[in-house]
Design a protein around this motif. Sequence first.
Motif: not given
Length: 191
Positions: A111-131
Amino acid sequence: MEFPFDINQLFSERVSVLDQTLVAGRTSTGMPQLQARIATVIDELGRASAKAQQLPASITSASKLQSQRHQLYLLKDGESNGGRGVAVGFLKVGYKKLFLLDRQGVHIEAEPLCVLDFYIAEGVQRHGYGLELFNFMLQHKNLEPVVMAYDRPSPKFQSFLAKHYSLTPSVPQANNFVVFEGFFLNRPGSP
Ligand code: ACO
């Protein structure tokens, strides 16, 4: 993502942790407008996430969050939009009972903790916000990413996990969940 109301009034912290009550760190009684606006933010982000993943319907919405025992980490940028703030993205996690195959093909119940959904707004992806968001969750849960399971991770998310946490795919599973090399080693009671 901009809204026609002040994001900073809804979310005081840079990262807010939302649950079934929908209200970040406050009591929900007497604040119907606040709750309605938070629901609007979650619904819009959920819709954008589904679109980005080409899913037929949202897997994240305010009503789903209210009925499930999940947690949603919401990241804002409080300075943008003339000081009213913008919603940058979200990460939704929750515990799930899963039947997984280990390296020997043996079924393991976990019964692990699961990542179910993950989203960073278009236009600011690949700017380190997800990390930033993912690291906040790891610290909040006091977990390493290898002990978690991932629900149908998109190619972008798989690339993110490989880049930031050196996670490489492990044993293929019969369900939609992905666990990575090391998951079975890090389980309590494993050799
Ligand atoms: N193409 C390939 N890899 C990408 C992309 C892209 N367009 N965007 C992000 N990544 C990966 C790469 O590894 C990238 O490193 P690189 O730029 O050196 O190649 C790394 O993520 C960047 O890290 P961050 O900037 O911290 O990530 P970001 O803020 O973009 O957040 C996320 C990552 C959430 C996957 C974001 O790109 C996103 O929202 N994508 C669309 C929705 C999505 O696919 N969500 C995951 C669903 S699966 C699930 O939730 C279980």
